[in-house]
Design an enzyme around this catalytic site. Structure first.
Site, PDB file in Angstrom:
ATOM      1  N   ASP A   1      -7.024   4.047  -4.339  1.00  0.00           N
ATOM      2  CA  ASP A   1      -7.616   4.185  -2.918  1.00  0.00           C
ATOM      3  C   ASP A   1      -8.458   5.540  -2.632  1.00  0.00           C
ATOM      4  O   ASP A   1      -8.755   6.104  -3.809  1.00  0.00           O
ATOM      5  CB  ASP A   1      -6.545   3.802  -1.942  1.00  0.00           C
ATOM      6  CG  ASP A   1      -7.229   3.350  -0.740  1.00  0.00           C
ATOM      7  OD1 ASP A   1      -7.618   1.902  -0.506  1.00  0.00           O
ATOM      8  OD2 ASP A   1      -7.354   3.912   0.309  1.00  0.00           O
TER       9      ASP A   1
ATOM     10  N   LYS B   1       0.782  -1.247  -0.019  1.00  0.00           N
ATOM     11  CA  LYS B   1       0.099   0.013   0.051  1.00  0.00           C
ATOM     12  C   LYS B   1       0.892   1.366   0.029  1.00  0.00           C
ATOM     13  O   LYS B   1       2.052   1.068   0.554  1.00  0.00           O
ATOM     14  CB  LYS B   1      -0.947   0.055   1.331  1.00  0.00           C
ATOM     15  CG  LYS B   1      -2.242   0.807   1.139  1.00  0.00           C
ATOM     16  CD  LYS B   1      -3.233   0.003   0.582  1.00  0.00           C
ATOM     17  CE  LYS B   1      -4.613   0.826   0.370  1.00  0.00           C
ATOM     18  NZ  LYS B   1      -5.728  -0.022  -0.020  1.00  0.00           N
TER      19      LYS B   1
HETATM   20  N1  GLU Z   1      -7.371  -0.011  -2.903  1.00  0.00           N
HETATM   21  C1  GLU Z   1      -8.338  -0.970  -3.032  1.00  0.00           C
HETATM   22  C2  GLU Z   1      -8.058  -1.934  -1.976  1.00  0.00           C
HETATM   23  O1  GLU Z   1      -8.335  -1.544  -0.967  1.00  0.00           O
HETATM   24  C3  GLU Z   1      -7.803  -1.766  -4.218  1.00  0.00           C
HETATM   25  C4  GLU Z   1      -6.443  -2.314  -4.471  1.00  0.00           C
HETATM   26  C5  GLU Z   1      -5.819  -2.505  -5.785  1.00  0.00           C
HETATM   27  O2  GLU Z   1      -6.788  -2.875  -6.844  1.00  0.00           O
HETATM   28  O3  GLU Z   1      -4.562  -2.977  -5.962  1.00  0.00           O
HETATM   29  O4  GLU Z   1      -8.278  -3.100  -1.930  1.00  0.00           O
END
Ligand code: GLU
Length: 447
Positions: free
Chosen positions: A166, A126
Site C-alpha cells: 500500500d 490491513k
Molecule cells: N493495498 C491495496 C488495496 O488497497 C492492495 C491490497 C492487496 O493487494 O492485498 O486494495
C-alpha cells in the site's frame, strides 16, 4: 430510517472514540446498507452490520530497529484482521507517519467490501506502521522490514492472512518482508502478494490498481455512450496507482494534465505523454525524488506548491493519492468546471460531503472500494497462480482483470440504479459487497 442510522452510528462512535477515519468509512456504508437490511428479513434483527464493524482481531506490536547512525528507533506495527467470512484476511501494509489504528481500521473495513466485490474468495485486513520511509537508506528500509516481519510472521500465512503493499510499501519492501518470513518459517509460500516475477509474483500486479481504475471509468463512461478517448484527465498522486492510471489513460487516447505528491502538483497543459511518464516513473521509483522536479525537466509545465490539482478544468478526475484529499469545495469546483466522471484510485480520497456534491450533480462517481479493486483482485490472481505453482501470461491476467472490473461495474448497477436511471455506485458497491459477506456470516452462525 434516519433514526436507525443515527442510533447505529452513535453506538459505533461511542465504542470507537478518536477514530474519525474509521467512523467516516462506517458512516458511508451504514447510510446505504442499513436501509437495505431493514427491507430484507434474512438480514434484519441479526446485528450483522454491528458484527462487521468490530474487527475479528487487532494486533499491535513494537518494532525496534537500528538506523544508519547507530541509533535505536522504535515504531508501532499493526495488523487489523477485520473479517474472514469469505476467505483468509487479505489487504495491504501501509508505512507512513500518519498510520494509526483509525486509519488502518478504515482501510480494513473498506477492504472487506472491496474484496467481496472482486468475486474472489478473500476476507479483509490491513496493516502497517507509523514508520516513515521518506529519506531512509535501502539498508534502513531492509532493517525495518525485517524487524516488522519478525513479529508479524506469527500472525499471517497463505491460508490465514496474506498482506501486500500500500502507500510506502512497494516491490522493494515486499522483497525484504518475504525474505524474513521465509527465513523464520522455512517455507516458500504465497504469504505476500506483489512479489517479484522470479519468486512468485504475477504479471500485471504492479499495473493492476491503476489500470483497473481506468477500466472502471471507461465502463462508467460507456453507460453514457462515451469513452476515455479524447478526454482531459486530472490525476492526483504519482505513486504506483497514479502512474499506471496515467499509462492506461494514454493507451486509451486520453490526455493526462496533472500528477501530484505531498509537496504539490504539476500541471502540463500539453499533456504528460508516454515519454514524460517514463521520466516520472524513474523519478519516483528509482531516484525517489519529488514531483516538482518534473517542472525543471519540462519547463512548459508548472509546479504548484502545496496544492491539489482539483482546480484544473477537466472531463475526468482520478484521485489516486490518499484519503480525504478531495473535499466539498474541490468537488464543487470540479462540477462547475464541467467534470463528468470521478473514479477513485486511492482509498476514500473523497470526503462524504464531496460525494454528496457529485451525487447531487448526478455525475458519474465511483468509490475506491469498487474502482480500485483491480489491485487486490490481481493479488487474488497471484495467490491462485502460487497455489497452482504456475504463471499466467500478461494477456491472460489482464483479461481476467478486465472481466473482474466489468463484473464489479455490473454489481454496482444491479444494486445502485435508481428509478430515474442514475447509478449511485456508492450504494451499489456497499450493498453488493455486504450481501456476499453477510450471507457467509449467516451460514457460519454466531462466531
Ligand atoms: N493495498 C491495496 C488495496 O488497497 C492492495 C491490497 C492487496 O493487494 O492485498 O486494495
Amino acid at each position: 430510517m434516519k433514526q436507525t442510522i443515527d442510533e447505529f452510528l452513535s453506538h459505533v462512535r461511542q465504542r470507537n472514540p478518536n477514530e474519525p477515519e474509521f467512523l467516516q468509512a462506517v458512516e458511508e456504508v451504514a447510510e446505504t446498507v442499513l436501509p437495505y437490511i431493514v427491507k430484507h428479513d434474512i438480514y434484519y434483527g441479526k446485528n450483522i452490520l454491528l458484527r462487521m464493524v468490530e474487527p475479528e482481531r487487532v494486533i499491535s506490536f513494537r518494532v525496534c530497529w537500528v538506523d544508519d547512525s547507530g541509533e535505536i528507533q522504535v515504531n508501532r506495527g499493526y495488523r487489523i484482521q477485520m473479517n474472514s467470512a469469505i476467505g483468509p484476511y487479505k489487504g495491504g501494509l501501509r508505512f507512513h507517519p500518519t498510520v494509526n489504528q483509525s486509519i488502518l481500521k478504515f482501510l480494513a473495513f473498506e477492504q472487506v467490501f472491496k474484496n467481496s466485490l472482486t468475486t474472489l474468495p478473500m476476507g479483509g485486513g490491513k496493516g502497517g506502521s507509523d514508520f516513515d520511509p521518506k529519506g531512509k537508506s535501502d539498508g534502513e528500509i531492509m532493517r525495518f522490514c525485517h524487524a516488522f516481519m519478525s513479529e508479524l510472521f506469527r500472525h499471517i500465512g497463505p491460508s490465514t492472512d496474506i498482506p501486500a503493499g500500500d502507500i510506502g510499501v512497494g516491490a522493494r519492501e515486499i522483497g525484504f518482508l518475504f525474505g524474513m518470513y521465509k527465513k523464520l518459517k522455512n517455507e516458500f509460500t504465497g504469504v505476500l502478494t506483489g512479489k517479484g516475477l522470479s519468486w512468485g509474483g504475477s504479471l500485471i500486479r504492479p499495473e493492476a490498481t491503476g489500470y483497473g481504475n481506468v477500466y472502471f471509468a471507461q465502463k462508467m463512461l460507456e453507460t453514457k455512450g462515451d469513452a476515455i478517448e479524447g478526454k482531459q484527465v486530472v490525476i492526483s498522486g504519482s505513486g504506483n496507482v497514479a502512474q499506471y492510471a496515467a499509462e492506461k489513460v494514454l493507451q486509451l487516447g486520453g490526455k493526462v494534465l496533472t500528477l501530484s505528491d505531498s509537496s504539490g502538483y504539476i500541471y502540463d497543459e500539453k499533456g504528460i505523454d508516454a515519454e514524460k511518464l517514463k521520466y516520472v516513473m524513474h523519478l519516483k521509483n528509482v531516484e525517489r525524488g519529488r514531483i516538482g522536479e518534473y517542472a525543471n525537466k519540462y519547463p512548459e509545465a508548472k509546479f504548484i506548491k502545496g496544492e491539489t490539482p482539483w482546480g484544473i478544468k477537466c472531463d475526468v478526475a482520478l484521485p489516486c493519492a490518499t484519503q480525504n484529499e478531495l473535499g466539498e469545495s474541490d468537488a464543487k469546483t470540479l462540477v462547475e468546471n464541467g467534470c463528468i466522471c470521478v473514479s477513485e484510485g486511492a482509498n476514500m480520497p473523497s470526503t462524504n460531503k464531496a460525494i454528496l456534491v457529485f451525487h447531487k450533480a448526478k455525475i458519474l462517481f465511483a468509490p475506491g472500494k469498487a474502482s480500485n479493486a483491480g489491485g487486490v483482485a490481481t493479488s487474488g490472481l497471484e495467490m491462485t497462480q502460487n497455489a497452482l505453482r504456475f504463471n499466467w501470461t500478461r494477456e491472460a491476467v489482464d483479461e481476467k482483470l478486465q472481466e473482474i472490473m466489468e463484473d464489479i461495474h455490473d454489481e454496482c448497477i444491479k444494486y445502485g440504479k435508481g428509478e430515474d436511471g442514475y447509478v449511485d455506485y456508492v450504494k451499489g458497491a456497499n450493498i453488493a459487497g455486504f450481501v456476499k459477506v453477510a450471507d457467509a456470516m449467516l451460514a457460519q452462525g454466531i462466531v
